[in-house]
Design a protein around this motif. Structure first.
Motif, PDB file in Angstrom:
ATOM      1  N   VAL A 147      20.237 138.002  -0.304  1.00 54.67           N
ATOM      2  CA  VAL A 147      19.159 137.776  -1.263  1.00 54.67           C
ATOM      3  C   VAL A 147      17.855 137.582  -0.503  1.00 54.67           C
ATOM      4  O   VAL A 147      17.743 136.691   0.338  1.00 54.67           O
ATOM      5  N   GLN A 148      16.889 138.441  -0.789  1.00 53.59           N
ATOM      6  CA  GLN A 148      15.571 138.333  -0.172  1.00 53.59           C
ATOM      7  C   GLN A 148      14.648 137.542  -1.098  1.00 53.59           C
ATOM      8  O   GLN A 148      14.793 137.578  -2.310  1.00 53.59           O
ATOM      9  N   GLY A 149      13.677 136.838  -0.504  1.00 54.68           N
ATOM     10  CA  GLY A 149      12.757 136.076  -1.326  1.00 54.68           C
ATOM     11  C   GLY A 149      11.760 135.300  -0.492  1.00 54.68           C
ATOM     12  O   GLY A 149      11.574 135.569   0.697  1.00 54.68           O
ATOM     13  N   ASN A 150      11.138 134.336  -1.117  1.00 57.86           N
ATOM     14  CA  ASN A 150      10.139 133.489  -0.461  1.00 57.86           C
ATOM     15  C   ASN A 150      10.846 132.422   0.370  1.00 57.86           C
ATOM     16  O   ASN A 150      11.599 131.616  -0.179  1.00 57.86           O
ATOM     17  N   PRO A 151      10.617 132.388   1.680  1.00 56.86           N
ATOM     18  CA  PRO A 151      11.294 131.402   2.534  1.00 56.86           C
ATOM     19  C   PRO A 151      11.066 129.962   2.078  1.00 56.86           C
ATOM     20  O   PRO A 151      11.928 129.100   2.293  1.00 56.86           O
ATOM     21  N   HIS A 152       9.911 129.705   1.458  1.00 51.98           N
ATOM     22  CA  HIS A 152       9.621 128.353   0.974  1.00 51.98           C
ATOM     23  C   HIS A 152      10.680 127.900  -0.030  1.00 51.98           C
ATOM     24  O   HIS A 152      11.154 126.757   0.021  1.00 51.98           O
ATOM     25  N   TYR A 153      11.051 128.789  -0.934  1.00 54.13           N
ATOM     26  CA  TYR A 153      12.052 128.434  -1.948  1.00 54.13           C
ATOM     27  C   TYR A 153      13.465 128.553  -1.405  1.00 54.13           C
ATOM     28  O   TYR A 153      14.333 127.741  -1.746  1.00 54.13           O
ATOM     29  N   LEU A 154      13.692 129.553  -0.582  1.00 53.32           N
ATOM     30  CA  LEU A 154      15.050 129.746  -0.042  1.00 53.32           C
ATOM     31  C   LEU A 154      15.433 128.645   0.947  1.00 53.32           C
ATOM     32  O   LEU A 154      16.595 128.570   1.357  1.00 53.32           O
TER      33      LEU A 154
END
Length: 203
Positions: A147-154
């Motif tokens: 799952v790719q995404g915003n590192p801040h949320y991940l």
């Protein structure tokens, strides 16, 4: 069990509705509560009589049905969601072949079900338990769903737990799709029919 194509489309709608929320959470940290609840509730409806009953009612799958309709009608240029769906369908094949993992997941869901019934499937404690179950079982299988995404949320444990819980729901929909007779041939030869079925459910 070889059920009708419209029923298989409902299962696919559950799959893409779950994965669309996974992507949304990974990118924004937020989700559509009703869309998430529909797919998480399906995890606990193992013995439902119909595919509609697995998700409560077909109307609760409107977000997923719209995504499917647009995809099969080639009205979307987003290829990220189809890639994620393919990864989950591949993972489902490995999962159902691992009897110990299937048993562990079934046992875990049974243990969490009472808590989900009293607090709701989207309660943070339920999400945490489902996320931990996915991490301890299905996440060890290959291919892994990336799952790719915003590192801040991940990087937030609560977000990660919710993503894993919804991935468990996505696998549940993939299993249902296969149980209803779904196969990769559907995507090659039944795209028009599946688009029509999704449109029919949306009426």
């Amino acid at each position: 069990m070889n059920r009708s194509l419209p029923e298989r489309v409902l299962a696919l709608a559950g799959l893409v509705q779950a994965l669309a929320q996974v992507r949304r959470i990974a990118e924004t940290g937020q989700s559509d509560a009703s869309a998430v609840q529909t797919v998480l509730d399906s995890v606990f409806r193992i013995d439902a009589d119909t595919p509609q009953a697995v998700y409560g009612r077909a109307a609760d799958l409107v977000p997923g049905l719209r995504l499917l309709r647009d995809y099969f009608n080639k009205e979307t240029a987003d290829d990220g969601l189809p890639r994620l769906a393919l990864a989950v369908l591949q993972l489902e094949r490995r999962f159902v072949g691992e009897t110990n993992t299937v048993a562990a997941v079934a046992s875990g869901i049974n243990e969490i079900s009472a808590q989900a019934e009293s607090a709701g499937s989207t309660h943070p404690d339920v999400l945490s338990a489902l996320g931990a179950l996915y991490a301890d079982t299905i996440s060890h299988l290959r291919p892994r769903v990336m799952v790719q995404g915003n590192p801040h949320y991940l990087g937030q444990p609560g977000v990660v737990a919710e993503i894993r819980a919804i991935l468990l729901a996505a696998v549940r929909s993939a299993v249902l799709w296969r149980q209803l007779g779904g196969s990769y041939w559907d995507f090659l030869f039944s795209r028009r029919a599946m688009a029509d079925a999704a449109s029919e459910w949306l009426r």
